[in-house]
Design a protein around this motif. Structure first.
Motif, mmCIF file in Angstrom:
data_model
loop_
_atom_site.group_PDB
_atom_site.id
_atom_site.type_symbol
_atom_site.label_atom_id
_atom_site.label_comp_id
_atom_site.label_asym_id
_atom_site.label_seq_id
_atom_site.Cartn_x
_atom_site.Cartn_y
_atom_site.Cartn_z
ATOM 1 N N MET A 185 0.835 -1.197 0.000
ATOM 2 C CA MET A 185 0.000 0.000 0.000
ATOM 3 C C MET A 185 0.871 1.248 0.000
ATOM 4 N N VAL A 186 0.466 2.231 -0.807
ATOM 5 C CA VAL A 186 1.116 3.540 -0.793
ATOM 6 C C VAL A 186 0.079 4.546 -0.299
ATOM 7 N N LEU A 187 0.326 5.120 0.855
ATOM 8 C CA LEU A 187 -0.602 6.054 1.477
ATOM 9 C C LEU A 187 0.045 7.436 1.567
ATOM 10 N N VAL A 188 -0.795 8.459 1.511
ATOM 11 C CA VAL A 188 -0.304 9.841 1.500
ATOM 12 C C VAL A 188 -0.667 10.527 2.807
ATOM 13 N N VAL A 189 0.300 11.231 3.368
ATOM 14 C CA VAL A 189 0.104 11.966 4.621
ATOM 15 C C VAL A 189 0.122 13.463 4.329
ATOM 16 N N ARG A 190 -0.879 14.155 4.847
ATOM 17 C CA ARG A 190 -0.918 15.619 4.745
ATOM 18 C C ARG A 190 -1.065 16.197 6.148
ATOM 19 N N ARG A 191 -0.121 17.039 6.524
ATOM 20 C CA ARG A 191 -0.185 17.657 7.849
ATOM 21 C C ARG A 191 -1.276 18.721 7.897
ATOM 22 N N ARG A 192 -1.962 18.793 9.040
ATOM 23 C CA ARG A 192 -2.990 19.811 9.235
ATOM 24 C C ARG A 192 -2.391 21.001 9.984
ATOM 25 N N PRO A 193 -2.740 22.221 9.585
ATOM 26 C CA PRO A 193 -2.210 23.399 10.296
ATOM 27 C C PRO A 193 -2.823 23.540 11.681
ATOM 28 N N HIS A 194 -2.013 23.951 12.647
ATOM 29 C CA HIS A 194 -2.503 24.136 14.012
ATOM 30 C C HIS A 194 -3.611 25.181 14.077
ATOM 31 N N GLY B 48 -6.168 22.444 14.608
ATOM 32 C CA GLY B 48 -5.508 22.004 15.832
ATOM 33 C C GLY B 48 -4.335 21.080 15.606
ATOM 34 N N GLY B 49 -3.848 21.012 14.368
ATOM 35 C CA GLY B 49 -2.681 20.183 14.075
ATOM 36 C C GLY B 49 -3.026 18.732 13.804
ATOM 37 N N GLY B 50 -2.004 17.885 13.847
ATOM 38 C CA GLY B 50 -2.175 16.477 13.503
ATOM 39 C C GLY B 50 -1.998 16.267 12.013
ATOM 40 N N PHE B 51 -2.402 15.103 11.523
ATOM 41 C CA PHE B 51 -2.289 14.848 10.088
ATOM 42 C C PHE B 51 -3.366 13.880 9.619
ATOM 43 N N VAL B 52 -3.575 13.869 8.301
ATOM 44 C CA VAL B 52 -4.586 13.028 7.659
ATOM 45 C C VAL B 52 -3.885 12.074 6.702
ATOM 46 N N VAL B 53 -4.339 10.821 6.668
ATOM 47 C CA VAL B 53 -3.765 9.796 5.792
ATOM 48 C C VAL B 53 -4.822 9.375 4.778
ATOM 49 N N TYR C 243 5.576 13.837 16.712
ATOM 50 C CA TYR C 243 5.593 14.569 17.987
ATOM 51 C C TYR C 243 7.022 14.764 18.487
ATOM 52 N N ILE C 244 7.827 13.713 18.431
ATOM 53 C CA ILE C 244 9.211 13.788 18.908
ATOM 54 C C ILE C 244 9.960 14.936 18.237
ATOM 55 N N HIS C 245 9.713 15.108 16.943
ATOM 56 C CA HIS C 245 10.444 16.115 16.180
ATOM 57 C C HIS C 245 9.714 17.461 16.128
ATOM 58 N N GLY C 246 8.726 17.633 17.010
ATOM 59 C CA GLY C 246 8.083 18.933 17.168
ATOM 60 C C GLY C 246 7.276 19.387 15.975
ATOM 61 N N GLU C 247 6.586 18.454 15.334
ATOM 62 C CA GLU C 247 5.848 18.811 14.126
ATOM 63 C C GLU C 247 4.356 18.990 14.408
ATOM 64 N N SER C 248 3.487 18.474 13.536
ATOM 65 C CA SER C 248 2.077 18.870 13.544
ATOM 66 C C SER C 248 1.283 18.402 14.759
ATOM 67 N N THR C 249 1.724 17.330 15.423
ATOM 68 C CA THR C 249 0.958 16.816 16.563
ATOM 69 C C THR C 249 1.347 17.481 17.879
ATOM 70 N N ARG C 250 2.376 18.305 17.847
ATOM 71 C CA ARG C 250 2.889 18.911 19.077
ATOM 72 C C ARG C 250 2.422 20.355 19.207
ATOM 73 N N CYS C 251 2.101 20.776 20.415
ATOM 74 C CA CYS C 251 1.655 22.153 20.652
ATOM 75 C C CYS C 251 2.859 23.086 20.772
#
Length: 209
Positions: free
Chosen positions: A22-31, A35-40, A201-209
């Motif tokens: 499977m090839v899935l695409v991830v798009r980050r959501r703006p905070h 509220g951040g996070g991402f969609v697959v 989250y570890i790298h301070g991206e879309s899931t982190r506040c």
């Protein structure tokens, strides 16, 4: 041991183990908007998963992986620090949502803290429950997630999922808001994206506040 096409390895659910790659695409959501996070999404642009970070959940160190309908699949929490090999690790644990509010442990991941521990060549190890390897870990992450150039390997060194950016997308976008994940046959995609949520989250991206 990597799963073959007819040898599914369900950690969250068998329905997320495909008989083909499977090839899935991830798009980050703006905070500021969601509220951040991402969609697959899949190749038909259908939402398969989405991840809520602390901007939605409202609690630092806590993530929720949901299916395409918005139902929760994994609750992922960061635990306290553990000193190991002169580095301070914080452990992440992923739990499935069971009936009547019960939670079942699925995986754990040690997060290295500090620049010396987060070196690009430093593999991050993952343990699953129940264990499938005779080592003290079952999977490891190699590469550098912020550059969208990393892989999840099993204990035998076989790649089970790979994170990357298509060349044409890389030329058009300076940010890494859009990337793809290749998941090998039989591997639980929900588990893979639970791990990716922790890396985000570890790298301070879309899931982190």
């Amino acid at each position: 041991m990597a799963a073959e096409a007819n040898n599914f390895m369900p950690l969250v659910s068998k329905i997320y183990c495909s008989s083909s790659q499977m090839v899935l695409v991830v798009r980050r959501r703006p905070h500021v908007v969601n509220g951040g996070g991402f969609v697959v999404t899949d190749c038909a642009q259908k939402v398969v998963f989405h991840v809520d970070g602390c901007g939605v959940v409202g609690s630092k160190g806590e993530l929720i992986l949901r299916d395409g309908n918005g139902d929760p699949l994994l609750l992922i929490r960061r635990k306290g620090g553990v000193v190991e090999a002169l580095c301070i690790h914080k452990k992440w644990k992923g739990y499935t949502f069971e009936y009547e509010g019960l939670q079942k442990s699925v995986f754990s991941l040690k997060e290295p803290i500090g620049n010396s521990c987060l070196a690009r060549n430093n593999a991050i190890r993952i343990s699953i429950d129940p264990r499938v390897s005779n080592k003290n870990w079952d999977f490891e992450i190699k590469g550098y997630f912020p550059e969208r150039d990393c892989s999840i390997l099993d204990s035998g060194g076989i790649v089970v999922a790979q994170i990357g950016v298509k060349e044409e997308v890389n030329k058009l976008m300076t940010s890494k808001d859009l990337y793809h994940v290749v998941v090998k046959p039989g591997i639980d995609q929900a588990f893979v994206f639970g791990v990716i949520a922790v890396l985000d989250y570890i790298h301070g991206e879309s899931t982190r506040c």
